[in-house]
Write an enzyme that holds these catalytic residues in place. Structure first.
Site, PDB file in Angstrom:
ATOM      1  N   HIS A 158      18.079  31.137  57.173  1.00 38.89           N
ATOM      2  CA  HIS A 158      17.612  30.375  58.334  1.00 38.89           C
ATOM      3  C   HIS A 158      16.443  29.507  57.888  1.00 38.89           C
ATOM      4  O   HIS A 158      15.714  29.863  56.955  1.00 38.89           O
ATOM      5  CB  HIS A 158      17.203  31.315  59.471  1.00 38.89           C
ATOM      6  CG  HIS A 158      18.370  31.846  60.238  1.00 38.89           C
ATOM      7  ND1 HIS A 158      18.530  31.670  61.589  1.00 38.89           N
ATOM      8  CD2 HIS A 158      19.462  32.536  59.815  1.00 38.89           C
ATOM      9  CE1 HIS A 158      19.664  32.234  61.983  1.00 38.89           C
ATOM     10  NE2 HIS A 158      20.253  32.777  60.930  1.00 38.89           N
ATOM     11  N   ARG A 160      29.797  30.841  65.473  1.00 38.83           N
ATOM     12  CA  ARG A 160      29.315  32.194  65.745  1.00 38.83           C
ATOM     13  C   ARG A 160      27.787  32.211  65.832  1.00 38.83           C
ATOM     14  O   ARG A 160      27.220  32.235  66.907  1.00 38.83           O
ATOM     15  CB  ARG A 160      29.834  33.153  64.649  1.00 38.83           C
ATOM     16  CG  ARG A 160      29.807  34.627  65.049  1.00 38.83           C
ATOM     17  CD  ARG A 160      28.464  35.297  64.950  1.00 38.83           C
ATOM     18  NE  ARG A 160      27.907  35.245  63.586  1.00 38.83           N
ATOM     19  CZ  ARG A 160      26.655  35.584  63.300  1.00 38.83           C
ATOM     20  NH1 ARG A 160      25.826  35.996  64.248  1.00 38.83           N
ATOM     21  NH2 ARG A 160      26.210  35.489  62.060  1.00 38.83           N
ATOM     22  N   CYS A 190      15.873  30.931  66.390  1.00 39.60           N
ATOM     23  CA  CYS A 190      15.400  32.312  66.373  1.00 39.60           C
ATOM     24  C   CYS A 190      14.836  32.679  67.744  1.00 39.60           C
ATOM     25  O   CYS A 190      14.045  31.919  68.312  1.00 39.60           O
ATOM     26  CB  CYS A 190      14.314  32.438  65.306  1.00 39.60           C
ATOM     27  SG  CYS A 190      13.459  33.999  65.308  1.00 39.60           S
TER      28      CYS A 190
END
Lengths: 318, 318
Positions: B214, B20, B245
């Protein structure tokens, strides 16, 4: 209660090693002018310690064969210690003549790694270092002793902690009171780091201990925090995260200076280093070296470097 | 005394999110067959939770437009929870019909980020989620509520902790008892993480809290350790560190699953995940996606993957 980082008010000292550990495996020749310019820029960014070159065999590390010229040409800032890496007496003499402020003697805790890198047994490295001590006695030049592969060896695997401590004790016994524990190929983990730092800090003050981490397996900054929490205050780092591992093509190198300084700023640890200047310098490295570098903050910016919302971008473009 | 990681004997649960969060920004179309194969391989590597897709507008995220087909075709392993990410009622209905085991509802703590990503106000996201709760009531399908940008917003900057806690409280009040705190663009730091985790764990048990980090600024694994030390036990991670990102071209994405599992193995935290299998899978990602991926351990190998000494290589070549 904040579990981590109890004494975060204490300054963290970064020794910049890009000119030495960062450049030594670069396949592209970095001209002496560019090395001098890099070090001069680092000198004005707030560092108090810069490893500016090494005095090893030019055949072994041709990328750094101009060490003497680099030391002759840099503009020395008051308060900055310019360090040279040294494997043996010949290197020590050359670095001393070149005017290094500190000689960083290096050997490996691993016999196999010492033989591969220094072409001698650990005992012979230590004997050579004992002969170097008189060279600097009575001068302003200081000595530091590095234990490479202190957290693991790419040939031998695990390294016994007591063996590392015995080498530290040997350094101290021959009159070398400042020590670096180096994770040469990025095998350290935070628990191991905390344990070894605590044991070594039973032997010397935090002001005399440097930790040298590589980010080869992504644990570099986690290891810094574990070491800091255990009392360590001095850390090597390389601009852009230069200094990849010869055994891991594409993997990260040294911990990245600007990523470390960014971490410190975010959690409130003072370093005295100018982060925007570092980021600007790091962003020029790809043009100098011909490849991308591993550092993250130079790509992502600081947290405070905000982005316009999509509708603001659209109206700016309209 | 080991300062960090007091309760390292407690298992750490990794929820794999590469299918995902990893794939959603990939410019190359990953065929449904390849997505199904990826998830099926993950199912056999020891994960208990896999975020297998999202049910968002196909215009917004075309890379994941085949979510329903993916859910229909994966081979479900007993004991593995297959999660779908959901922004609104329409997505919830589609995911429910597609047979997702868990709906992960997502909204941002930041109004600006919620408007940019969800095209609505935070209040409207929360109102829509309250309407979704009855959809799964009395079924085996579980709900999880994600607070995106919980540690910082790329548009607004710092996010007030009390605002994050108020959203957590709202999730709990409408009957959603499992929560993810997401550091959507890698702005979290370990001190902040420890503080927020401790406050949230005053409201729900560790088994109901997931941290989503992240590695945009290199702090992903340091944040995991800080969260673990503060009591968190569930973490999202993406194979290969996929999921970069949009604001940081070239920067790292999600924390890398194999780097996290390697860390856990090195410090003695059990995950139940097969690291060699993960590394083999990660090494196939560049061929699938057409670019290198950020994960380090797949490039460097594990600590126990030793290298021959130079003279052994020479004799092997002779």
């Amino acid at each position: 209660m904040i579990p981590m980082i109890r004494n975060f008010s204490e300054r963290l000292i970064v020794q910049e090693v890009a000119p030495r550990d960062g450049l030594q495996i670069e396949p592209t020749w970095v001209p002496t002018d560019a090395k001098v310019a890099l070090i001069d820029q680092l000198s004005s960014a707030g560092f108090t310690r810069i490893e500016a070159g090494s005095f090893v065999s030019p055949k072994a590390i041709p990328a750094l064969r101009d060490g003497a010229e680099v030391f002759a040409r840099i503009r020395r800032q008051p308060g900055v210690v310019y360090v040279a890496l040294i494997p043996n007496m010949r290197g020590a003499q050359r670095a001393f003549q070149a005017g290094a402020d500190e000689l960083n003697l290096v050997m490996s805790a691993s016999q196999t790694h010492n033989r591969a890198n220094m072409r001698m047994r650990c005992e012979d490295s230590l004997a050579a270092f004992a002969d170097i001590v008189p060279l600097t006695a009575g001068t302003a030049v200081t000595l530091n002793g590095t234990v490479a592969t202190a957290f693991g060896c790419p040939f031998e695997g695990a390294i016994d902690e007591d063996r590392v401590l015995a080498i530290v004790d040997h350094y101290l016994a021959i009159g070398i009171g400042a020590i670096t524990l180096a994770d040469t190929t990025g095998m350290a983990n935070p628990r191991q780091v905390a344990r070894l730092v605590e044991r070594v800090l039973g032997r010397l003050p935090a002001s005399a201990l440097t930790l040298h981490f590589h980010n080869t397996r992504g644990l570099g900054l986690a290891n810094v925090l574990a070491a800091y929490e255990a009392g360590a205050r001095r850390f090597d780092a390389a601009l852009g995260g230069l200094g990849g591992c010869p055994f891991a093509p594409g993997a990260s190198g040294n911990i990245c200076t600007e990523d470390l300084v960014n971490l410190c700023q975010e959690i409130g640890i003072e370093t005295g280093i100018d982060l925007p200047k570092l980021i600007a310098m790091s962003r020029r490295l790809p043009a100098l070296l011909g490849h991308e570098v591993p550092g993250q903050v130079a790509k992502a910016g600081r947290n405070c470097d905000l982005h316009p919302a999509p509708w603001e971008r659209e109206s700016a473009a309209a």
